[in-house]
Design an enzyme around this catalytic site. Sequence first.
Site, PDB file in Angstrom:
ATOM      1  N   THR A 243       0.815  -1.209   0.000  1.00  0.00           N
ATOM      2  CA  THR A 243       0.000   0.000   0.000  1.00  0.00           C
ATOM      3  C   THR A 243       0.850   1.260   0.000  1.00  0.00           C
ATOM      4  O   THR A 243       1.951   1.276   0.520  1.00  0.00           O
ATOM      5  CB  THR A 243      -0.917   0.042   1.239  1.00  0.00           C
ATOM      6  OG1 THR A 243      -1.666  -1.152   1.294  1.00  0.00           O
ATOM      7  CG2 THR A 243      -1.866   1.215   1.224  1.00  0.00           C
ATOM      8  N   ARG A 271     -12.519  -9.483  -1.295  1.00  0.00           N
ATOM      9  CA  ARG A 271     -12.111  -8.881  -0.008  1.00  0.00           C
ATOM     10  C   ARG A 271     -11.647  -7.434  -0.260  1.00  0.00           C
ATOM     11  O   ARG A 271     -10.835  -7.162  -1.130  1.00  0.00           O
ATOM     12  CB  ARG A 271     -10.969  -9.682   0.604  1.00  0.00           C
ATOM     13  CG  ARG A 271     -10.401  -9.128   1.921  1.00  0.00           C
ATOM     14  CD  ARG A 271      -9.234  -8.186   1.719  1.00  0.00           C
ATOM     15  NE  ARG A 271      -8.595  -7.807   2.977  1.00  0.00           N
ATOM     16  CZ  ARG A 271      -7.632  -6.888   3.070  1.00  0.00           C
ATOM     17  NH1 ARG A 271      -7.199  -6.261   2.011  1.00  0.00           N
ATOM     18  NH2 ARG A 271      -7.102  -6.597   4.237  1.00  0.00           N
ATOM     19  N   VAL A 272     -12.185  -6.532   0.523  1.00  0.00           N
ATOM     20  CA  VAL A 272     -11.745  -5.145   0.452  1.00  0.00           C
ATOM     21  C   VAL A 272     -11.204  -4.772   1.825  1.00  0.00           C
ATOM     22  O   VAL A 272     -11.839  -5.052   2.841  1.00  0.00           O
ATOM     23  CB  VAL A 272     -12.918  -4.218   0.049  1.00  0.00           C
ATOM     24  CG1 VAL A 272     -12.523  -2.760   0.180  1.00  0.00           C
ATOM     25  CG2 VAL A 272     -13.351  -4.514  -1.391  1.00  0.00           C
ATOM     26  N   GLY A 273     -10.019  -4.194   1.851  1.00  0.00           N
ATOM     27  CA  GLY A 273      -9.399  -3.834   3.126  1.00  0.00           C
ATOM     28  C   GLY A 273      -9.748  -2.417   3.544  1.00  0.00           C
ATOM     29  O   GLY A 273     -10.792  -1.865   3.169  1.00  0.00           O
ATOM     30  N   ASP A 274      -8.857  -1.823   4.326  1.00  0.00           N
ATOM     31  CA  ASP A 274      -9.108  -0.477   4.853  1.00  0.00           C
ATOM     32  C   ASP A 274      -8.794   0.625   3.852  1.00  0.00           C
ATOM     33  O   ASP A 274      -9.348   1.729   3.940  1.00  0.00           O
ATOM     34  CB  ASP A 274      -8.252  -0.250   6.102  1.00  0.00           C
ATOM     35  CG  ASP A 274      -6.757  -0.374   5.799  1.00  0.00           C
ATOM     36  OD1 ASP A 274      -6.384  -1.224   4.964  1.00  0.00           O
ATOM     37  OD2 ASP A 274      -5.955   0.378   6.389  1.00  0.00           O
ATOM     38  N   THR A 294      -1.140   2.174   6.384  1.00  0.00           N
ATOM     39  CA  THR A 294      -0.766   0.920   5.728  1.00  0.00           C
ATOM     40  C   THR A 294      -0.634  -0.127   6.832  1.00  0.00           C
ATOM     41  O   THR A 294      -0.272   0.208   7.964  1.00  0.00           O
ATOM     42  CB  THR A 294       0.580   1.026   4.980  1.00  0.00           C
ATOM     43  OG1 THR A 294       1.622   1.303   5.918  1.00  0.00           O
ATOM     44  CG2 THR A 294       0.567   2.114   3.934  1.00  0.00           C
ATOM     45  N   GLY A 295      -0.916  -1.372   6.506  1.00  0.00           N
ATOM     46  CA  GLY A 295      -0.790  -2.426   7.514  1.00  0.00           C
ATOM     47  C   GLY A 295      -2.028  -3.293   7.566  1.00  0.00           C
ATOM     48  O   GLY A 295      -2.745  -3.428   6.574  1.00  0.00           O
ATOM     49  N   GLY A 297      -5.225  -4.261   7.476  1.00  0.00           N
ATOM     50  CA  GLY A 297      -6.431  -3.520   7.106  1.00  0.00           C
ATOM     51  C   GLY A 297      -7.635  -3.830   7.971  1.00  0.00           C
ATOM     52  O   GLY A 297      -8.404  -2.941   8.345  1.00  0.00           O
TER      53      GLY A 297
HETATM   54  N1  ASP Z   1      -3.958  -2.076   4.515  1.00  0.00           N
HETATM   55  C1  ASP Z   1      -3.886  -2.827   3.298  1.00  0.00           C
HETATM   56  C2  ASP Z   1      -5.020  -3.801   3.253  1.00  0.00           C
HETATM   57  O1  ASP Z   1      -5.349  -4.362   4.290  1.00  0.00           O
HETATM   58  C3  ASP Z   1      -2.634  -3.582   3.148  1.00  0.00           C
HETATM   59  C4  ASP Z   1      -1.418  -2.810   3.432  1.00  0.00           C
HETATM   60  O2  ASP Z   1      -1.439  -1.714   3.884  1.00  0.00           O
HETATM   61  O3  ASP Z   1      -0.359  -3.318   3.189  1.00  0.00           O
HETATM   62  O4  ASP Z   1      -5.521  -4.061   2.203  1.00  0.00           O
END
Ligand code: ASP
Length: 405
Positions: A243, A271-274, A294-295, A297
């Site tokens: 991200t 799947r949809v993250g944050d 980032t991280g 989600g």
């Molecule tokens: N936050 C992102 C997600 O969960 C992944 C990421 O930040 O690396 O899709």
Amino acid sequence: MRFSRRDFLAVAALGSLARGLEAQEEKTKDARRAETKTMALKRPIIICAANGLSYLDEAFEMLRGGADTLDAALRVVRGPEDDPEDSSVGLGGLPNEAGVVELDACCMHGPTRRAGAVGGVRNIKNVSLVSKAVMEHTGHVMLVGEGAERFAVAQGFSRENLLTDRSRKVWLLWKETHSDQDWWGPGLASPEWKTPPEAPPAPHSEIWEKKLKKMERVAADLGIEPEYRLKAIHQVLFPPTGTIHSSALNDKGEISGCTTTSGLAWKLPGRVGDSPIIGAGCYTDQDVGSAGATGSGEENIKVAGAHTIVENMRRGLSPQEAGMDALKRIARDYNHDMNKLRFVDMTYYILRKDGAYAGVSLWEGYEPDRPHKIAVHDGTKRAENTVALFKGSSVGWPPIPRLGK
Ligand code: ASP
């Protein structure tokens, strides 16, 4: 009106309590003023995740030349989207469990207080720009899946295959060696979840060695270059996240932000993250500032991280304090159970309207020698280590590898 002794005492007590609180508040404000003073505030300024560092020069020049703040932030995140070597964003992003790359993005334009977002988009590389198109050319805020793709094509974005040869091979390596370890079944947040006995730092075991040897063999058969094999194996065992977020502030005090990602490797289709969630992966308020993430989600959605941070700054917290509070909420969600929290990681990139900024993270890095960083350009380009809530590094996430039989 009767005013009893009890009323008097209550009011007096409240008065002294209020005075106590006021004094406390003043002290905190002083500390904050001191923190801000040590930070020479500059505008314009642009911040982003570390993978945007090499695109900051151009974006900063745009800001200096009077470009719109969102366009400058988008300039940064478009870099990794276009780069086939960045496996966390856009072209070359690692795919879902079916081998299809699905992208998420969002943006917020401070000056006009507008937002746009897209989720689960296939075949279109620059989803950050598509999120801006949603903001500018629809009466909606978010489009997903097939509808978002069609909208993008109608807007002139071209369809292309986002799965590079390398990403395809890493996905095949996962399919052949590890795809029984997927995202199905209850996750880390389940009360039933138990640390798998093989989870790192599990003792060096024969089963591990056998597994790694097999993976190396399959990687070679698949034609993964020798110098990339170890990284590919790591990506299979610890589905990487990536991200990029960027927030930009110009000298007039206008501020915008955007976030884009291919999300979590080997995720369930859909799947949809944050990242595309306004208030989680990104939030910008022209009156206060901007934040992005980032991280992990799933964890960030539950604490509405970016929104929480901006609201904290609105209440007077410094960028660092505001971010730390969001991280503490994640820790609270796991009742501070370090056995689970070591599998979670999160980094926040925070920019206040006056130019104060902070990069904060749950852990110091993914590995001891890979610290989390925030990239900054305010006339000088640099990458700084984030301030971490916990000492040490997270153990790749999710809580696998489970080595199976
Ligand atoms: N936050 C992102 C997600 O969960 C992944 C990421 O930040 O690396 O899709």
